[in-house]
Design an enzyme around this catalytic site. Structure first.
Site, PDB file in Angstrom:
ATOM      1  N   GLU A 161      -0.482  -0.132  -9.449  1.00 53.81           N
ATOM      2  CA  GLU A 161      -1.951  -0.109  -9.460  1.00 53.81           C
ATOM      3  C   GLU A 161      -2.491   1.264  -9.059  1.00 53.81           C
ATOM      4  OE1 GLU A 161      -3.819  -3.590  -7.787  1.00 53.81           O
ATOM      5  OE2 GLU A 161      -5.306  -2.368  -6.747  1.00 53.81           O
ATOM      6  N   LYS A 183       0.872  -1.181   0.000  1.00 55.65           N
ATOM      7  CA  LYS A 183       0.000   0.000   0.000  1.00 55.65           C
ATOM      8  C   LYS A 183       0.902   1.222   0.000  1.00 55.65           C
ATOM      9  CE  LYS A 183      -4.096  -1.283  -0.411  1.00 55.65           C
ATOM     10  NZ  LYS A 183      -5.044  -0.729  -1.375  1.00 55.65           N
ATOM     11  N   GLU A 226      -5.848 -11.951  -6.270  1.00 53.79           N
ATOM     12  CA  GLU A 226      -5.574 -11.003  -5.191  1.00 53.79           C
ATOM     13  C   GLU A 226      -6.180 -11.590  -3.919  1.00 53.79           C
ATOM     14  OE1 GLU A 226      -7.140  -6.999  -5.599  1.00 53.79           O
ATOM     15  OE2 GLU A 226      -5.983  -6.367  -3.844  1.00 53.79           O
ATOM     16  N   HIS A 241      -9.674  -7.547  -9.425  1.00 53.78           N
ATOM     17  CA  HIS A 241      -9.558  -7.004  -8.077  1.00 53.78           C
ATOM     18  C   HIS A 241     -10.447  -7.847  -7.169  1.00 53.78           C
ATOM     19  CE1 HIS A 241     -11.113  -4.227  -4.873  1.00 53.78           C
ATOM     20  NE2 HIS A 241      -9.835  -3.881  -4.824  1.00 53.78           N
ATOM     21  N   ASP A 271       0.168  -0.469  -4.802  1.00 49.17           N
ATOM     22  CA  ASP A 271      -1.166   0.082  -5.036  1.00 49.17           C
ATOM     23  C   ASP A 271      -1.233   1.480  -4.428  1.00 49.17           C
ATOM     24  OD1 ASP A 271      -3.833   0.606  -5.348  1.00 49.17           O
ATOM     25  OD2 ASP A 271      -4.550  -1.091  -4.152  1.00 49.17           O
ATOM     26  N   GLU A 279     -10.612  -1.288 -10.627  1.00 53.56           N
ATOM     27  CA  GLU A 279     -11.602  -1.596  -9.587  1.00 53.56           C
ATOM     28  C   GLU A 279     -12.655  -0.496  -9.494  1.00 53.56           C
ATOM     29  OE1 GLU A 279      -8.351  -1.338  -6.520  1.00 53.56           O
ATOM     30  OE2 GLU A 279      -9.942  -0.485  -5.325  1.00 53.56           O
ATOM     31  N   ASP A 307     -13.648  -5.768 -10.602  1.00 54.99           N
ATOM     32  CA  ASP A 307     -13.995  -6.568  -9.421  1.00 54.99           C
ATOM     33  C   ASP A 307     -15.335  -7.237  -9.711  1.00 54.99           C
ATOM     34  OD1 ASP A 307     -15.163  -7.291  -6.835  1.00 54.99           O
ATOM     35  OD2 ASP A 307     -13.420  -6.275  -5.988  1.00 54.99           O
TER      36      ASP A 307
HETATM   37 CA    CA Z   1      -6.509  -1.511  -5.201  1.00 50.22          CA
END
Ligand code: CA
Length: 382
Positions: free
Chosen positions: A225, A171, A334, A301, A199, A251, A274
């Site tokens: 991402e 992250k 994921e 996602h 991401d 996503e 997603d």
């Molecule tokens: Ca993400």
């Protein structure tokens, strides 16, 4: 088989330790679980994705007030007919966000009901399995109060490696220079054998993204991402060729018509719809066909409860490699490892993870049964 009732279960659990990402803090894990009850008493379940700061009541209200009245008495085997009708019904006030979110959960529940009635996993009803297990990468690395970075992230990364993960996604989006130092430190600790991703949750401008991509080339990330805002198609086009790594997003793109726009402009290397948000099985199979037609990768996602996870595994099983070859680019799952009080309890812990791979559940429907005690325990609405 006729539909008797469409129920929404808003499930919510506070996190013992809230966590943050580039857009804010997450204090609880929520989902809208959709239950399509058939006249014979059998039910199908689906899930509407709830992003970290998304109130679940919005998608639930969409289903209760807009979709459910239109579905009662209809045949579960008319899933695609219902999808098109419900999308069209909500077109003037829908088309994306919570509206397609809600439609996704409904569609997954319909397909689960179809699979349970026919005694077949959904993957087999959608054309069959290109794979029976999927290489999983760990999503985690959310920031928590009182921790030290990158030290704590390095410890987390080594923990995933010990568990068997060979891929993981950081992250990031906490400032360009801070991100560069952080990614370099984690890469140094895990080595180049680990597939490393980052991401950014739409943290950056085009100029910031450019500086970050050029600075980080030696770190050989697999993909970056959501570097930019989810509306900035032109921005993605402008940064895509700045790195040999892949540029990913999706996503927050909803439905085939929106994906068409991105694909036609050549904006991304990897599309990440997603299943629980971009339109369910009916729509995501069409998005997958568009990606294939543009010779572009799709890696979904996934971020929700076990219902969404099991359903996503059904979907992933059906995706051809793009392109097919004797040793194709491996498909990825994921696999969210961040705190979630009922992720796997809700499906009786029926996800098998071994040596870095997750098996595609082969029982009927989404491949798992929902534990009603857990559903009731975390349910907020009556
Ligand atoms: Ca993400």
């Amino acid at each position: 088989m006729k539909i008797k009732e469409v129920k929404t279960h808003i499930v919510k659990a506070p996190l013992e330790e809230p966590f943050s990402f580039s857009q804010g803090w997450v204090y609880d894990r929520c989902s809208v679980i959709v239950e399509v009850v058939c006249r014979d008493g059998e039910s199908g379940f689906g899930e509407c994705l709830c992003h970290g700061m998304q109130p679940p009541q919005i998608a639930a209200a969409f289903i209760t007030h807009c979709f459910a009245p239109h579905m009662i008495g209809r045949d579960i085997f008319d899933a695609e007919v219902l999808w098109e009708e419900l999308y069209n019904l909500s077109r003037p006030f829908g088309q994306q966000g919570a509206a397609v979110n809600a439609l996704s959960g409904v569609d997954i529940a319909l397909w689960d009901a179809i699979g349970k009635h026919l005694g077949k996993p959904i993957s087999k009803l959608l054309g069959g399995n290109f794979r029976d297990s999927v290489k999983a990468y760990a999503t985690g690395f959310y920031r928590k109060k009182g921790r030290r970075y990158p030290e704590d992230a390095i410890e987390e990364a080594l923990g995933y490696m010990k568990k068997g993960f060979r891929g993981m996604k950081l992250k990031t989006g906490f400032g360009v220079d801070a991100d560069i130092a952080y990614i370099r430190a984690v890469r140094k600790a895990v080595g180049y054998e680990v597939m490393l991703m980052a991401d950014f949750n739409s943290a950056y401008s085009q100029a910031e993204a450019r500086r970050l991509l050029l600075s980080l080339e030696p770190e050989k990330l697999e993909f970056y991402e959501e570097l930019l805002a989810p509306e900035d198609i032109a921005g993605y086009v402008s940064i895509r060729d700045l790195t040999p790594s892949y540029i990913a997003a999706g996503e927050e793109i909803f439905g085939k018509i929106a994906f068409k726009e991105w694909l036609a402009k050549g904006a991304l290397d990897i599309y990440q719809p997603d299943l629980c948000s971009s339109g369910g099985f009916t729509e995501c199979k069409k998005i997958a066909a568009l990606c294939q037609a543009y010779n572009t990768m799709l890696i979904p996602h996934v971020w929700g409860s076990g219902i969404g996870l099991a359903a996503s595994l059904q979907f992933i099983a059906t995706l051809p490699a793009t392109p097919l070859r004797s040793a194709p680019q491996e498909m990825l799952l994921e696999y969210d490892q961040s705190s979630h009080p009922f992720r796997l309890d809700l499906i009786r812990d029926k996800i098998v993870f071994r040596d870095g791979y997750v098996q595609v559940p082969d029982a009927p429907g989404i491949g798992v049964e929902v534990d009603r005690d857990i559903l009731n325990q975390y349910r907020m609405n009556d």
